[in-house]
Enzyme design. Sequence first.
Site, PDB file in Angstrom:
ATOM      1  N   ARG A  57     -10.484 -11.554   1.906  1.00  0.00           N
ATOM      2  CA  ARG A  57     -11.221 -12.764   1.110  1.00  0.00           C
ATOM      3  C   ARG A  57     -10.594 -14.089   1.519  1.00  0.00           C
ATOM      4  O   ARG A  57     -11.386 -14.856   1.255  1.00  0.00           O
ATOM      5  CB  ARG A  57     -11.710 -12.226  -0.138  1.00  0.00           C
ATOM      6  CG  ARG A  57     -10.556 -11.994  -1.136  1.00  0.00           C
ATOM      7  CD  ARG A  57     -11.094 -11.319  -2.451  1.00  0.00           C
ATOM      8  NE  ARG A  57     -11.131  -9.687  -2.160  1.00  0.00           N
ATOM      9  CZ  ARG A  57     -11.431  -8.989  -3.233  1.00  0.00           C
ATOM     10  NH1 ARG A  57     -11.543  -9.237  -4.425  1.00  0.00           N
ATOM     11  NH2 ARG A  57     -11.379  -7.454  -2.829  1.00  0.00           N
ATOM     12  N   LYS A  88       0.912  -1.172  -0.070  1.00  0.00           N
ATOM     13  CA  LYS A  88       0.068  -0.025  -0.077  1.00  0.00           C
ATOM     14  C   LYS A  88       0.881   1.260   0.116  1.00  0.00           C
ATOM     15  O   LYS A  88       2.034   1.321   0.432  1.00  0.00           O
ATOM     16  CB  LYS A  88      -0.845  -0.153   1.408  1.00  0.00           C
ATOM     17  CG  LYS A  88      -1.955  -0.875   1.292  1.00  0.00           C
ATOM     18  CD  LYS A  88      -2.716  -0.838   2.560  1.00  0.00           C
ATOM     19  CE  LYS A  88      -3.984  -1.873   2.568  1.00  0.00           C
ATOM     20  NZ  LYS A  88      -4.794  -1.470   1.659  1.00  0.00           N
TER      21      LYS A  88
HETATM   22  N1  BES Z   1      -8.244  -3.703   4.517  1.00  0.00           N
HETATM   23  C1  BES Z   1      -8.402  -3.222   2.945  1.00  0.00           C
HETATM   24  C2  BES Z   1      -9.640  -2.530   2.619  1.00  0.00           C
HETATM   25  C3  BES Z   1      -9.926  -1.036   3.340  1.00  0.00           C
HETATM   26  C4  BES Z   1      -9.451   0.064   2.750  1.00  0.00           C
HETATM   27  C5  BES Z   1     -10.248  -1.277   4.472  1.00  0.00           C
HETATM   28  C6  BES Z   1      -9.239   1.237   3.453  1.00  0.00           C
HETATM   29  C7  BES Z   1     -10.269   0.248   5.292  1.00  0.00           C
HETATM   30  C8  BES Z   1      -9.847   1.242   4.571  1.00  0.00           C
HETATM   31  C9  BES Z   1      -8.450  -4.430   1.990  1.00  0.00           C
HETATM   32  O1  BES Z   1      -7.570  -5.604   2.412  1.00  0.00           O
HETATM   33  C10 BES Z   1      -7.715  -4.000   0.772  1.00  0.00           C
HETATM   34  O2  BES Z   1      -6.631  -3.604   0.800  1.00  0.00           O
HETATM   35  N2  BES Z   1      -8.564  -4.194  -0.262  1.00  0.00           N
HETATM   36  C11 BES Z   1      -8.275  -3.777  -1.771  1.00  0.00           C
HETATM   37  C12 BES Z   1      -8.858  -4.801  -2.468  1.00  0.00           C
HETATM   38  C13 BES Z   1      -8.339  -4.439  -3.715  1.00  0.00           C
HETATM   39  C14 BES Z   1      -7.010  -4.801  -3.969  1.00  0.00           C
HETATM   40  C15 BES Z   1      -9.120  -5.308  -4.693  1.00  0.00           C
HETATM   41  C16 BES Z   1      -8.887  -2.251  -1.797  1.00  0.00           C
HETATM   42  O3  BES Z   1      -9.843  -2.047  -1.172  1.00  0.00           O
HETATM   43  O4  BES Z   1      -8.136  -1.531  -2.479  1.00  0.00           O
HETATM   44 MN    MN Z   2      -5.504  -5.356   1.861  1.00  0.00          MN
END
Ligand code: BES
Ligand code: MN
Length: 500
Positions: A355, A281
């Site tokens: 997931r 990230k």
């Molecule tokens: N934990 C994150 C989702 C999230 C993002 C929660 C911001 C709270 C605040 C999750 O694991 C994630 O990174 N999701 C990705 C999915 C994508 C790679 C398809 C996302 O939301 O960008």
């Molecule tokens: Mn994630």
Amino acid sequence: MDFYIKSGSPEKQRTACVVVPIFSGKKLSRPAARLDEASDGGIRKFLKRGDIRGDKGELAWIYGLENSYAERVLLVGCGAERDVNPAVFRELCETVAKALDNSGATEAFSYLTAVDSRHIDPMQMVRDTVVHFEMALYRFDDYKTDVKTSSRPLKRLAIGVQRRRDLAVAEASMREGKGMALGMIVARDLGNQPPNVCHPSYLASQAELLRKTYPSLELEILDEEDMTELGMGAFMAVSRGSDQPGKLICIKHLNAPDPHEKPVVLVGKGITFDTGGISIKPSAAMDEMKYDMGGAASVFGVITACAELQLPVNVIGVVAAAENMPSGGASRPGDIVKTLSGQTVEILNTDAEGRLVLCDALTWVDRFNPAAVIDIATLTGACIIALGHHVSGMVTNSPSLGRELFHAGQATYDRVWELPLYEEYTDQLKSNFADMANIGGRPAGTITAGAFLSKFTSDYRWAHIDIAGTAWKSGEAKGATGRPVPLLLEFIFKRLRSAE
Ligand code: BES
Ligand code: MN
Ligand code: ZN
């Protein structure tokens, strides 16, 4: 804080403070009118001076009101009486709780439920008084070395009910409120812990502590060896990247009168820190990814409340706890893993890890022959884009379960909104090399995440709740919110009420 229910006239209460509502246009509530009569118009005389008009959120203190045993009266402006809704009521409770906590009064008598509104009934107000007072005074200062506390904190609150015959129902509502507040505090404390403390083994030790506090709970913890042996290839693909060993934590509250009653199973995403893994990230606000175990925290909160209230239900809480880190052992984009269900997954983005841990947990819980399975997860940033921070997202394979959760959300204002699980969305998950990919592209990210999970939940009634936008507050008041504990507990309370 201690709460209790009492009936009786406001002028007769021996208390440090009696709290009474007034409404727009200086309209008096019933308890305010009683105080006015008893004091020969003392309240109206005070209002003439113009300190307060009754607008929403206004406060005014009256000391030494004639013929009243209370040391002080706190007038609370509530706006238009008929328009007070659960959100307004929350604001009012929070304002009053903080004002009392900063006053000289360590106990008070609240008539805030004496509001005749179209949107909220008195028993809901009793329950919410407890929840909102506790939440307003909640602090997380485990790591502050110099804590400033109120010198005379508020410790006790009597909640006034108008009629004697309402005492019993009010007691029951207060109990529900206490359960919700306790569950929310548990969830907030866990969510606020720093990620160097709160890792999967910490969550496992919290589960053991919980079992010690409530010996009626049953506990089962799977370690990485167990999960590898079972074939949880998706869970392990995430957990392998971290030096902190992953855990599958299962806490059972089995207390239904009929021991064979099918349980409600709650499955919480417990990523104790989400760096994204190799698909790392951006660094801005990455600290907030410590709350990627918010789903797990809500499961702990609900189970704690069920145990504390000794609810006559069967509820099983499962927490899929792992840390998503980049390392030499971490999964790569392109890796293909085999899930516990036997289906294979191509990991195209290691940041879609929630997931992956959930799908194996969801397959595993089928063994409990569940009445319903609800997973709770901070699953997608897309959910924040879709619904903001006010409402949680929901995807379900059961319209009736969806309705139950929707109504539980309305009753607590811990609301959920269903997104459609049409098969076109599932098509977005197609992989060239495996049974499915773990991402479905940018469009409808919350739904495709739900569609992914739905491939593991076809054997039971299931709902998925995405709390990415609701479990956490950013900005100045940064921290865990305790949601969706009220939603889940109300869902359980409603089932109990309808079973009576
Ligand atoms: N934990 C994150 C989702 C999230 C993002 C929660 C911001 C709270 C605040 C999750 O694991 C994630 O990174 N999701 C990705 C999915 C994508 C790679 C398809 C996302 O939301 O960008
Ligand atoms: Mn994630
Ligand atoms: Zn995550």
